[in-house]
Scaffold this motif. Structure first.
Motif, mmCIF file in Angstrom:
data_model
loop_
_atom_site.group_PDB
_atom_site.id
_atom_site.type_symbol
_atom_site.label_atom_id
_atom_site.label_comp_id
_atom_site.label_asym_id
_atom_site.label_seq_id
_atom_site.Cartn_x
_atom_site.Cartn_y
_atom_site.Cartn_z
ATOM 1 N N LYS A 55 0.831 -1.181 0.000
ATOM 2 C CA LYS A 55 0.000 0.000 0.000
ATOM 3 C C LYS A 55 0.881 1.251 0.000
ATOM 4 O O LYS A 55 1.781 1.376 0.820
ATOM 5 C CB LYS A 55 -0.915 0.022 1.228
ATOM 6 N N GLU A 56 0.585 2.130 -0.896
ATOM 7 C CA GLU A 56 1.333 3.364 -0.992
ATOM 8 C C GLU A 56 0.839 4.352 0.058
ATOM 9 O O GLU A 56 -0.359 4.608 0.172
ATOM 10 C CB GLU A 56 1.198 3.975 -2.389
ATOM 11 N N GLY A 57 1.758 4.891 0.849
ATOM 12 C CA GLY A 57 1.391 5.871 1.859
ATOM 13 C C GLY A 57 1.084 7.229 1.244
ATOM 14 O O GLY A 57 1.710 7.649 0.273
ATOM 15 N N VAL A 58 0.084 7.911 1.829
ATOM 16 C CA VAL A 58 -0.316 9.226 1.344
ATOM 17 C C VAL A 58 0.470 10.280 2.097
ATOM 18 O O VAL A 58 0.361 10.404 3.322
ATOM 19 C CB VAL A 58 -1.831 9.442 1.544
ATOM 20 N N ARG A 59 1.281 11.018 1.405
ATOM 21 C CA ARG A 59 2.114 12.050 2.020
ATOM 22 C C ARG A 59 1.405 13.402 1.933
ATOM 23 O O ARG A 59 0.913 13.788 0.879
ATOM 24 C CB ARG A 59 3.478 12.137 1.342
ATOM 25 N N ALA A 98 3.649 14.791 13.698
ATOM 26 C CA ALA A 98 4.602 14.375 12.670
ATOM 27 C C ALA A 98 4.158 14.840 11.287
ATOM 28 O O ALA A 98 4.989 15.294 10.477
ATOM 29 C CB ALA A 98 4.774 12.857 12.700
ATOM 30 N N ARG A 99 2.879 14.739 10.979
ATOM 31 C CA ARG A 99 2.391 15.230 9.680
ATOM 32 C C ARG A 99 2.508 16.736 9.589
ATOM 33 O O ARG A 99 2.838 17.279 8.531
ATOM 34 C CB ARG A 99 0.935 14.801 9.472
ATOM 35 N N TRP A 100 2.232 17.439 10.693
ATOM 36 C CA TRP A 100 2.328 18.897 10.683
ATOM 37 C C TRP A 100 3.767 19.361 10.487
ATOM 38 O O TRP A 100 4.012 20.354 9.788
ATOM 39 C CB TRP A 100 1.765 19.437 11.991
ATOM 40 N N ALA A 101 4.708 18.646 11.092
ATOM 41 C CA ALA A 101 6.112 19.046 11.005
ATOM 42 C C ALA A 101 6.832 18.440 9.811
ATOM 43 O O ALA A 101 7.922 18.914 9.458
ATOM 44 C CB ALA A 101 6.847 18.660 12.295
ATOM 45 N N GLY A 102 6.276 17.400 9.200
ATOM 46 C CA GLY A 102 6.940 16.770 8.071
ATOM 47 C C GLY A 102 8.126 15.915 8.472
ATOM 48 O O GLY A 102 9.139 15.880 7.761
ATOM 49 N N CYS A 103 8.032 15.230 9.603
ATOM 50 C CA CYS A 103 9.115 14.360 10.064
ATOM 51 C C CYS A 103 8.491 13.088 10.630
ATOM 52 O O CYS A 103 7.272 12.922 10.647
ATOM 53 C CB CYS A 103 9.986 15.063 11.110
ATOM 54 N N SER A 104 9.323 12.191 11.093
ATOM 55 C CA SER A 104 8.847 10.929 11.658
ATOM 56 C C SER A 104 8.407 11.123 13.109
ATOM 57 O O SER A 104 8.747 12.120 13.760
ATOM 58 C CB SER A 104 9.951 9.873 11.589
ATOM 59 N N LYS A 105 7.660 10.142 13.613
ATOM 60 C CA LYS A 105 7.220 10.195 15.006
ATOM 61 C C LYS A 105 8.399 10.073 15.964
ATOM 62 O O LYS A 105 8.390 10.689 17.041
ATOM 63 C CB LYS A 105 6.200 9.091 15.266
ATOM 64 N N GLY A 106 9.387 9.295 15.579
ATOM 65 C CA GLY A 106 10.579 9.203 16.428
ATOM 66 C C GLY A 106 11.311 10.518 16.544
ATOM 67 O O GLY A 106 11.841 10.852 17.616
#
Length: 557
Positions: free
Chosen positions: A152-156, A235-243
């Motif tokens: 499944k392709e992730g939606v960015r 993470a979506r708001w900042a454009g980075c990973s949860k880690g």
């Protein structure tokens, strides 16, 4: 027939593979390409061995599973097959030449098939072992480089943080403050304070995110509650990973809680600030003596989003929530000068108050007749003034005293509301407390919010001082006429004055009767009890003095 020349280990490997799902003709064609067999040999092999191979596979299917654990079953098999291939490689050419010569001499199809079965398959271990190795390597390469199920392709989603720091901060400061919770100028000043901290120095070859990015991520988490402060949303708001969100939070918390920053932001007021606080109390109560109470204390509960797994019952508070108790000591300008933290929700305010720094050093903090305002949950001292409790609060003079105390102490409620209004994560803290370490992490989160809140108050006060329109607006408001005088008719104003005078007469009559009763009572002897009784008596005397001063000021004669 193909398995007759293979040893036991190879047979186990091949029988574990789901060969029934693959047509035998395809397998033989691949084997023919690998072993350089001609079409006649391939045809005889397919006719004579198809039934045997099918029956053998059906018999073994009931006893064997089709779990293709190639990493475990083929461990060391490649090395063994390679050594066997090197040992049998000279014989392969001889057998290949003999097969060609025999084929040229002639013979019927059955004899040719029997001869191939005996010479090539029965006597040659190389063919079966090479074929099994070919199948094993093919399947191993298949499972090591491909997924058998669709991916499944992730939606960015395009991140908002870069746009906030590059455009919104300069063009829309109001929108910037909605997400970051502080003004753009305050944000830049905070980054300048924290960017030189050692925690932002990368030790490895991988560079960290810019400091302003990490500070913005943490302030966004501080300023939102519920799902808006979840790792996925941030993470979506900042454009980075949860880690990276978790790592940035720990770094910024470390920098904020350094003594160089924390002690500077949460500290005692200066002489000028104390003077302004005393002026507020004296002006609000219209009593100069009440101005000695220049600070106030109150407790607040920080609810948790889930029940802690570590001594969860101790976090259950009087409001039927799982929370943490925080003591807030502030001045009338809403700046927090001290706080008590690390207490569970079931801790009483009086017990948590005794663990604060001001309580332990009150002799140095309060000079002469200075004191602190508190609510009825706190025990009174000579330096702690609290309202009367029931049934004493039902008396008219005590009610009058309590109302004026509330008029000053309300600034403590304002300070707590301002703190939680700025950083709404304190309304439902999303920290899962499972041990002592996570409890400390929740405590650090609360303390960091208080430190940044005080920092923002200081910076915003400086910003307002430089805005001429704000000072002009306050000046214009101060020169405006009283709206009540312009709105109410004179008859209504006279009625209000009469009611006030009547209330004063009733209050004076009550005070006179109380004083007469106190004079008739014989003075009680001191029995030499604990020092607490003496201190409590002195505290009550101090409160009575303040009440008398208030009543004499508002109700003379």
């Amino acid at each position: 027939m193909l398995l007759q020349g293979a040893d036991e280990e190879i047979m186990d490997t091949l029988l574990s593979l789901p060969l029934d799902d693959i047509p035998l003709d395809i397998l033989l064609q691949d084997f023919a390409d690998y072993a350089n067999l001609d079409d006649d040999l391939l045809g005889s092999l397919s006719d004579s061995d198809h039934d045997d191979a099918s029956e053998l596979a059906l018999e073994e299917e009931e006893d064997r599973s089709f779990d293709i654990g190639l990493d475990e079953e083929l461990a060391g098999l490649d090395d063994m097959l390679f050594e066997m291939e090197l040992e049998n490689s000279p014989n392969w050419e001889v057998q290949d030449n003999e097969s060609r010569n025999s084929e040229s001499e002639g013979g019927d199809g059955d004899e040719s098939g029997d001869w191939v079965d005996e010479a090539v398959i029965g006597s040659s271990h190389h063919s079966s072992r090479s074929f099994s190795r070919f199948i094993a390597e093919s399947l191993q390469n298949l499972y090591s480089s491909r997924y058998l199920k669709s991916r499944k392709e992730g939606v960015r989603v395009s991140p908002q943080l870069p746009d906030f720091l590059s455009t919104v901060k300069h063009t829309r400061p109001d929108v910037f403050r909605q997400d970051i919770r502080i003004s753009p100028r305050t944000f830049d000043t905070l980054v300048e304070w924290l960017e030189n901290d050692p925690v932002f120095s990368s030790r490895g070859t991988q560079a960290q995110l810019p400091v302003d990015y990490q500070v913005a991520i943490v302030l966004y988490r501080f300023g939102h509650s519920g799902n808006a402060s979840g790792l996925d949303k941030v993470a979506r708001w900042a454009g980075c990973s949860k880690g990276m969100v978790v790592l940035a939070t720990r770094r910024v918390l470390t920098a904020i809680l350094r003594p160089s920053f924390r002690e500077e932001m949460i500290s005692m007021p200066t002489a000028q600030e104390k003077k302004e606080a005393k002026h507020f109390s004296a002006k609000r109560s219209k009593c100069k003596e009440w101005g000695e109470g220049w600070c106030m204390v109150d407790g607040t509960l920080v609810p948790l989003f889930a029940r802690p797994h570590w001594y969860g019952e101790s976090y259950f508070d009087r409001k039927s929530n799982y929370s943490m108790n925080v003591q807030i000591i502030n001045t009338p300008d809403l700046r927090i000068i001290d706080c008590g933290y690390g207490f569970t929700g079931s801790t009483h305010d009086a017990s948590a108050w005794e663990k604060t720094w001001i309580y332990a050093h009150h002799e140095k903090v309060f000079e002469d007749n200075e004191f602190i305002w508190a609510d009825s949950a706190y025990p009174i001292e000579t330096w702690v003034v609290a309202p009367y409790k029931k049934p004493d609060s039902d008396r008219p003079d005590n009610t009058f005293f309590n109302n004026h105390v509330s008029m000053i102490r309300i600034r403590s409620e304002h300070a707590i509301g301002f703190l939680k209004g700025r950083f709404q994560s304190l309304k439902a803290l999303r920290v899962n407390i499972v041990d002592a370490k996570s409890h400390k992490y929740a405590t650090y989160w609360i303390l960091a919010c208080i430190a940044v809140h005080n920092f923002a108050l200081r910076c915003e006060k400086i910003e307002k001082a430089h805005q001429a329109d704000v000072s002009e607006h306050h000046h214009n408001n101060a020169s405006l006429p009283d709206p009540f005088d312009a709105f109410f008719p004179k008859s209504t104003l006279r009625l209000i004055r009469r009611r006030k005078q009547r209330h004063r007469h009733q209050l004076q009559h009550s005070l006179t009767s109380i004083r007469n009763n106190m004079q008739r009572q014989a003075p009680t002897e001191r029995t030499g009890r604990a020092a607490r009784i003496v201190a409590l008596s002195a505290a009550r005397t101090r409160r009575e003095e303040l009440k008398d001063i208030l009543i004499n000021k508002w109700c003379p004669n």
